[in-house]
Design an enzyme around this catalytic site. Structure first.
Site, PDB file in Angstrom:
ATOM      1  N   GLY A  42      25.430 -27.926  -1.633  1.00 33.16           N
ATOM      2  CA  GLY A  42      25.516 -27.636  -0.204  1.00 33.16           C
ATOM      3  C   GLY A  42      24.227 -27.950   0.527  1.00 33.16           C
ATOM      4  CG  HIS A  45      20.084 -33.855   2.516  1.00 29.84           C
ATOM      5  ND1 HIS A  45      20.224 -35.048   1.844  1.00 29.84           N
ATOM      6  CD2 HIS A  45      19.722 -32.940   1.575  1.00 29.84           C
ATOM      7  CE1 HIS A  45      19.949 -34.882   0.570  1.00 29.84           C
ATOM      8  NE2 HIS A  45      19.649 -33.608   0.366  1.00 29.84           N
ATOM      9  N   GLY A  47      21.295 -37.706   2.493  1.00 31.65           N
ATOM     10  CA  GLY A  47      21.385 -38.193   1.113  1.00 31.65           C
ATOM     11  C   GLY A  47      22.778 -37.906   0.554  1.00 31.65           C
ATOM     12  CG  HIS A  48      24.033 -33.845  -0.170  1.00 29.02           C
ATOM     13  ND1 HIS A  48      23.168 -33.009   0.487  1.00 29.02           N
ATOM     14  CD2 HIS A  48      23.907 -33.570  -1.488  1.00 29.02           C
ATOM     15  CE1 HIS A  48      22.545 -32.239  -0.389  1.00 29.02           C
ATOM     16  NE2 HIS A  48      22.965 -32.567  -1.599  1.00 29.02           N
ATOM     17  CE  LYS A 161      15.589 -35.010  -3.413  1.00 29.20           C
ATOM     18  NZ  LYS A 161      14.983 -33.968  -4.277  1.00 29.20           N
ATOM     19  NE  ARG A 199      14.282 -25.793  -4.080  1.00 30.42           N
ATOM     20  CZ  ARG A 199      15.044 -26.129  -5.111  1.00 30.42           C
ATOM     21  NH1 ARG A 199      15.348 -27.388  -5.307  1.00 30.42           N
ATOM     22  NH2 ARG A 199      15.488 -25.217  -5.948  1.00 30.42           N
TER      23      ARG A 199
END
Ligand code: PAF
Length: 315
Positions: A42, A45, A47-48, A161, A199
Site C-alpha cells: 500500500g 506511489h 513506482g507501484h 528498487k 516511506r
C-alpha cells in the site's frame, strides 16, 4: 498520475478473503486470460502505479494485493508508522488499471495456528538481511509464497528498487517450481532523483532534502566508474563520502555481484551498488548497476539488472 474516476474504482472489485479472491479470478482463469499480480504494502506511489500500468497493458486481469505484512518488520514502531491509506490506494490502483484489489486482514493471511515459514538461504544473509536480521526476508518470502498461492497469477511484478528482494523472490520461485513468471520493472524516481518509496511520505522537508544523499551517492560512484575507476574501495568511498557530506550515515554501502550479492574488489563487469541509510528514523534503500568503461552508462537510472528481460504476457 492518471485521473481517478469513480467509474474506475467501481469497475475494480475489492476482496478481503482468499475465497473471495479465488471467486473473483475464476472466470478469467477458466477463460485462459493471463492474470498479473502486483504485490504491494500500500501507500501506492508512481513506482507501484508503473507496475500496475505495465501489468494492465499486458495482462487480461490485474490483481493488486495490499497487505502491510507484519512478519517482515523488525521493529514494531516501524510497522505502526508504516503509511496506511487504503481508500486512496484503491482509487489509484483502479485508475492505473487494476481489476481486483486484494486487501486481506492479518488474520486472513496468518490465521490462528499458522506455523509455516519459507526461507531462502544464503542470498538473504547479505545487505538487507545482515542489516535487518533473517526474520525480514523470512517474512517477505513467506508472504510472497502465500500471495502467489492465493492468487495463482501467471506473472508477478516487482520493482528493482528492492534489488535483493527481487533476487530472493526469483530464487524462491525457481527453487519451489512455482508456476509464475517474475518480472522486474525499473525504479521510478522523483524529478530530483530520490527513489520513490512508500516511506518517503514520512520525511519532513529537511529529511526529504537529506534523503537525496542516497541517489547522489549512487551518482557520484557512477561518475567515477564512468571515468575509469575500477577499485571497489574508491567507488564505495565516493558513495559514502557523498552521503556523509549531507549528514547521512550509511547503514551499508556495498558493491556486489548482481546475481549472487558476493562483494567484489574491482569493477570488471556489471556490479550492483546497493546502499541503505536512516534519515533519522526513516530507513531508505537505493541501488544502481555500475558498468565499467562506458562513460554515461554507469548510472542509477532504471536499467534492468543483468539477465532481466522484460517479457510480456499474452493478453
Ligand atoms: O516490496 C514490498 O512492498 C513487499 O516486500 C512485498 C513484496 C509486497 C511483500 O510484503
Amino acid at each position: 498520475m492518471s485521473p481517478i474516476t469513480p467509474t474506475a474504482v467501481s469497475r475494480m472489485s475489492i476482496v478481503r478473503t482468499v475465497a473471495e479472491l479465488r471467486t473473483a479470478l475464476a472466470p478469467a482463469r477458466r477463460a485462459g486470460v493471463e492474470i498479473g499480480l502486483v504485490p504491494t504494502m500500500g501507500a501506492l506511489h508512481d513506482g507501484h502505479l508503473s507496475l500496475i500500468r505495465h501489468a494492465a497493458e499486458r495482462c487480461g486481469l490485474v490483481v493488486v494485493s495490499l497487505f502491510v505484512n507484519p512478519a517482515q518488520f523488525n521493529a514494531g514502531s516501524d510497522l505502526e508508522r508504516y503509511p496506511r491509506r487504503e481508500r486512496d490506494d484503491a482509487a489509484l490502483a483502479a485508475a492505473a488499471g487494476a481489476d481486483v484489489l486484494f486487501a486481506p486482514s492479518v488474520e486472513e493471511v496468518y490465521p490462528p495456528g499458522f506455523a509455516t515459514s519459507v526461507e531462502v538461504i544464503g542470498l538473504t544473509d547479505r545487505l538487507e538481511g545482515a542489516a535487518r536480521g533473517s526474520e525480514h526476508f523470512r517474512g517477505v518470502t513467506t508472504v510472497v509464497t502465500k500471495l502467489l498461492c492465493m492468487a495463482m497469477p501467471d506473472v508477478a511484478y516487482f520493482g528493482q528498487k528492492d534489488a535483493q528482494q527481487l533476487l530472493v523472490i526469483r530464487r524462491l520461485v525457481e527453487d519451489l517450481n512455482l508456476p509464475v513468471r517474475i518480472e522486474a520493472r525499473p525504479t521510478v524516481r522523483e524529478p530530483d532523483g530520490l527513489a520513490m518509496s512508500s516511506r518517503n511520505v514520512l520525511l519532513d522537508t529537511d529529511q526529504r532534502s537529506r534523503a537525496l544523499a542516497l541517489s547522489e551517492a549512487l551518482d557520484s560512484a557512477a561518475r567515477l566508474a564512468a571515468g575509469g575507476e575500477r577499485s571497489a574501495e574508491a567507488l564505495l568511498a565516493a558513495a559514502s563520502d557523498t552521503m556523509r557530506a549531507s549528514g547521512v550515515v550509511p547503514d551499508y554501502v556495498a558493491l556486489v555481484e548482481p546475481d549472487t550479492l558476493e562483494p567484489i574488489d574491482r569493477l570488471s563487469g556489471d556490479a550492483l551498488l546497493a546502499i541503505a541509510a536512516r534519515i533519522d528514523d526513516v530507513r531508505l534503500i537505493d541501488n544502481a548497476i555500475l558498468r565499467p568503461g562506458r562513460a554515461g552508462s554507469a548510472s542509477r537510472p532504471s536499467q534492468p539488472l543483468p539477465g532481466e528481460t522484460i517479457t510480456t504476457c499474452n493478453a
